[in-house]
Scaffold this motif. Structure first.
Motif, PDB file in Angstrom:
ATOM      1  N   TRP A  36      12.090 100.375  69.642  1.00 52.58           N
ATOM      2  CA  TRP A  36      11.380  99.518  68.697  1.00 52.58           C
ATOM      3  C   TRP A  36      11.716  98.064  69.010  1.00 52.58           C
ATOM      4  O   TRP A  36      12.884  97.706  69.169  1.00 52.58           O
ATOM      5  N   PHE A  37      10.684  97.260  69.090  1.00 53.69           N
ATOM      6  CA  PHE A  37      10.825  95.818  69.255  1.00 53.69           C
ATOM      7  C   PHE A  37      10.221  95.137  68.033  1.00 53.69           C
ATOM      8  O   PHE A  37       9.449  95.739  67.288  1.00 53.69           O
ATOM      9  N   ARG A  38      10.563  93.866  67.863  1.00 55.10           N
ATOM     10  CA  ARG A  38       9.899  93.091  66.823  1.00 55.10           C
ATOM     11  C   ARG A  38       9.704  91.666  67.297  1.00 55.10           C
ATOM     12  O   ARG A  38      10.452  91.159  68.137  1.00 55.10           O
ATOM     13  N   GLN A  39       8.668  91.044  66.742  1.00 54.61           N
ATOM     14  CA  GLN A  39       8.343  89.676  67.121  1.00 54.61           C
ATOM     15  C   GLN A  39       7.854  88.922  65.895  1.00 54.61           C
ATOM     16  O   GLN A  39       6.839  89.305  65.290  1.00 54.61           O
ATOM     17  N   ALA A  40       8.595  87.884  65.526  1.00 54.57           N
ATOM     18  CA  ALA A  40       8.202  86.999  64.433  1.00 54.57           C
ATOM     19  C   ALA A  40       7.391  85.843  65.004  1.00 54.57           C
ATOM     20  O   ALA A  40       7.494  85.537  66.193  1.00 54.57           O
ATOM     21  N   PRO A  41       6.590  85.184  64.174  1.00 57.85           N
ATOM     22  CA  PRO A  41       5.775  84.058  64.653  1.00 57.85           C
ATOM     23  C   PRO A  41       6.632  82.996  65.339  1.00 57.85           C
ATOM     24  O   PRO A  41       7.661  82.572  64.810  1.00 57.85           O
ATOM     25  N   GLY A  42       6.216  82.589  66.533  1.00 62.37           N
ATOM     26  CA  GLY A  42       6.919  81.551  67.256  1.00 62.37           C
ATOM     27  C   GLY A  42       8.177  82.001  67.969  1.00 62.37           C
ATOM     28  O   GLY A  42       8.889  81.172  68.546  1.00 62.37           O
ATOM     29  N   GLU A  43       8.461  83.294  67.921  1.00 55.70           N
ATOM     30  CA  GLU A  43       9.672  83.812  68.558  1.00 55.70           C
ATOM     31  C   GLU A  43       9.326  84.818  69.649  1.00 55.70           C
ATOM     32  O   GLU A  43       8.214  85.326  69.719  1.00 55.70           O
ATOM     33  N   GLU A  44      10.323  85.095  70.496  1.00 57.51           N
ATOM     34  CA  GLU A  44      10.140  86.097  71.536  1.00 57.51           C
ATOM     35  C   GLU A  44      10.221  87.506  70.946  1.00 57.51           C
ATOM     36  O   GLU A  44      10.850  87.722  69.910  1.00 57.51           O
ATOM     37  N   ARG A  45       9.590  88.431  71.640  1.00 58.48           N
ATOM     38  CA  ARG A  45       9.720  89.829  71.256  1.00 58.48           C
ATOM     39  C   ARG A  45      11.121  90.307  71.629  1.00 58.48           C
ATOM     40  O   ARG A  45      11.588  90.086  72.754  1.00 58.48           O
ATOM     41  N   LYS A  46      11.796  90.957  70.675  1.00 56.25           N
ATOM     42  CA  LYS A  46      13.179  91.368  70.890  1.00 56.25           C
ATOM     43  C   LYS A  46      13.372  92.853  70.599  1.00 56.25           C
ATOM     44  O   LYS A  46      12.742  93.405  69.693  1.00 56.25           O
ATOM     45  N   LEU A  47      14.263  93.446  71.355  1.00 63.86           N
ATOM     46  CA  LEU A  47      14.591  94.857  71.148  1.00 63.86           C
ATOM     47  C   LEU A  47      15.391  95.014  69.859  1.00 63.86           C
ATOM     48  O   LEU A  47      16.393  94.329  69.653  1.00 63.86           O
ATOM     49  N   VAL A  48      14.965  95.915  69.026  1.00 63.29           N
ATOM     50  CA  VAL A  48      15.657  96.212  67.773  1.00 63.29           C
ATOM     51  C   VAL A  48      16.550  97.439  67.937  1.00 63.29           C
ATOM     52  O   VAL A  48      17.717  97.423  67.539  1.00 63.29           O
ATOM     53  N   ALA A  49      15.993  98.475  68.531  1.00 61.67           N
ATOM     54  CA  ALA A  49      16.740  99.715  68.727  1.00 61.67           C
ATOM     55  C   ALA A  49      16.042 100.542  69.796  1.00 61.67           C
ATOM     56  O   ALA A  49      14.832 100.418  69.995  1.00 61.67           O
ATOM     57  N   SER A  50      16.822 101.376  70.471  1.00 59.51           N
ATOM     58  CA  SER A  50      16.233 102.278  71.461  1.00 59.51           C
ATOM     59  C   SER A  50      16.937 103.615  71.401  1.00 59.51           C
ATOM     60  O   SER A  50      18.058 103.733  70.870  1.00 59.51           O
ATOM     61  N   ILE A  51      16.282 104.623  71.955  1.00 61.12           N
ATOM     62  CA  ILE A  51      16.802 105.980  71.878  1.00 61.12           C
ATOM     63  C   ILE A  51      16.502 106.710  73.177  1.00 61.12           C
ATOM     64  O   ILE A  51      15.475 106.492  73.813  1.00 61.12           O
ATOM     65  N   SER A  52      17.424 107.576  73.565  1.00 62.05           N
ATOM     66  CA  SER A  52      17.300 108.303  74.823  1.00 62.05           C
ATOM     67  C   SER A  52      16.269 109.424  74.743  1.00 62.05           C
ATOM     68  O   SER A  52      15.799 109.779  73.653  1.00 62.05           O
ATOM     69  N   VAL A  53      15.961 110.004  75.878  1.00 56.02           N
ATOM     70  CA  VAL A  53      15.048 111.144  75.947  1.00 56.02           C
ATOM     71  C   VAL A  53      15.549 112.280  75.060  1.00 56.02           C
ATOM     72  O   VAL A  53      14.790 112.895  74.306  1.00 56.02           O
ATOM     73  N   SER A  54      16.832 112.550  75.143  1.00 54.58           N
ATOM     74  CA  SER A  54      17.423 113.656  74.378  1.00 54.58           C
ATOM     75  C   SER A  54      17.497 113.365  72.891  1.00 54.58           C
ATOM     76  O   SER A  54      17.611 114.283  72.078  1.00 54.58           O
ATOM     77  N   GLY A  55      17.476 112.076  72.537  1.00 57.81           N
ATOM     78  CA  GLY A  55      17.648 111.698  71.144  1.00 57.81           C
ATOM     79  C   GLY A  55      19.098 111.574  70.723  1.00 57.81           C
ATOM     80  O   GLY A  55      19.387 111.231  69.583  1.00 57.81           O
TER      81      GLY A  55
END
Length: 125
Positions: A36-55
């Motif tokens: 999951w990424f997020r991007q606020a107005p005027g800001e870069e898109r940033k990684l919020v969280a990630s998860i592996s194939v296995s979970g």
């Protein structure tokens, strides 16, 4: 190709909770990590969280550690982001992303190839 579609966004008050979902379709028989990424107005898109194939492996940005939980249900080809104790600074467009991975236990940070269209999350103060 992997097609991603987010759902579950909207408006919530400070301190509230919200759960985002990301449904994957297409070439999902090839293992893929997600994030999951997020991007606020005027800001870069940033990684919020990630998860592996296995979970079984995940990683979080410092700003959401302890408040957000990423998970996935591989039987349903769906990833989730449970967001608790939301703050106004969490207001952003949230994007689901994926990439094919050989390592089933690596939570990815870069190299995402597939993206959802994004969904708005607004936290009112």
């Amino acid at each position: 190709q992997v097609h991603l579609e987010e759902s579950g966004g909207g408006l919530v008050q400070t301190g509230g909770s919200m759960r985002l979902s990301c449904a994957a379709s297409g070439r999902t028989f090839i293992p893929y990590g997600m994030g999951w990424f997020r991007q606020a107005p005027g800001e870069e898109r940033k990684l919020v969280a990630s998860i592996s194939v296995s979970g079984e492996r995940s990683r979080y940005s410092e700003s959401v550690e302890g408040r957000f939980t990423i998970s996935r249900d591989n039987a349903k080809n769906t990833m989730y982001l449970q967001m608790d104790n939301l703050k106004p600074e969490d207001t952003s467009i949230y994007y689901c992303a994926a990439l094919h991975l050989l390592d089933r236990d690596m939570a990815p940070v870069v190299g995402f190839d597939y993206w959802g269209q994004g969904i708005q999350v607004t936290v009112s103060s």
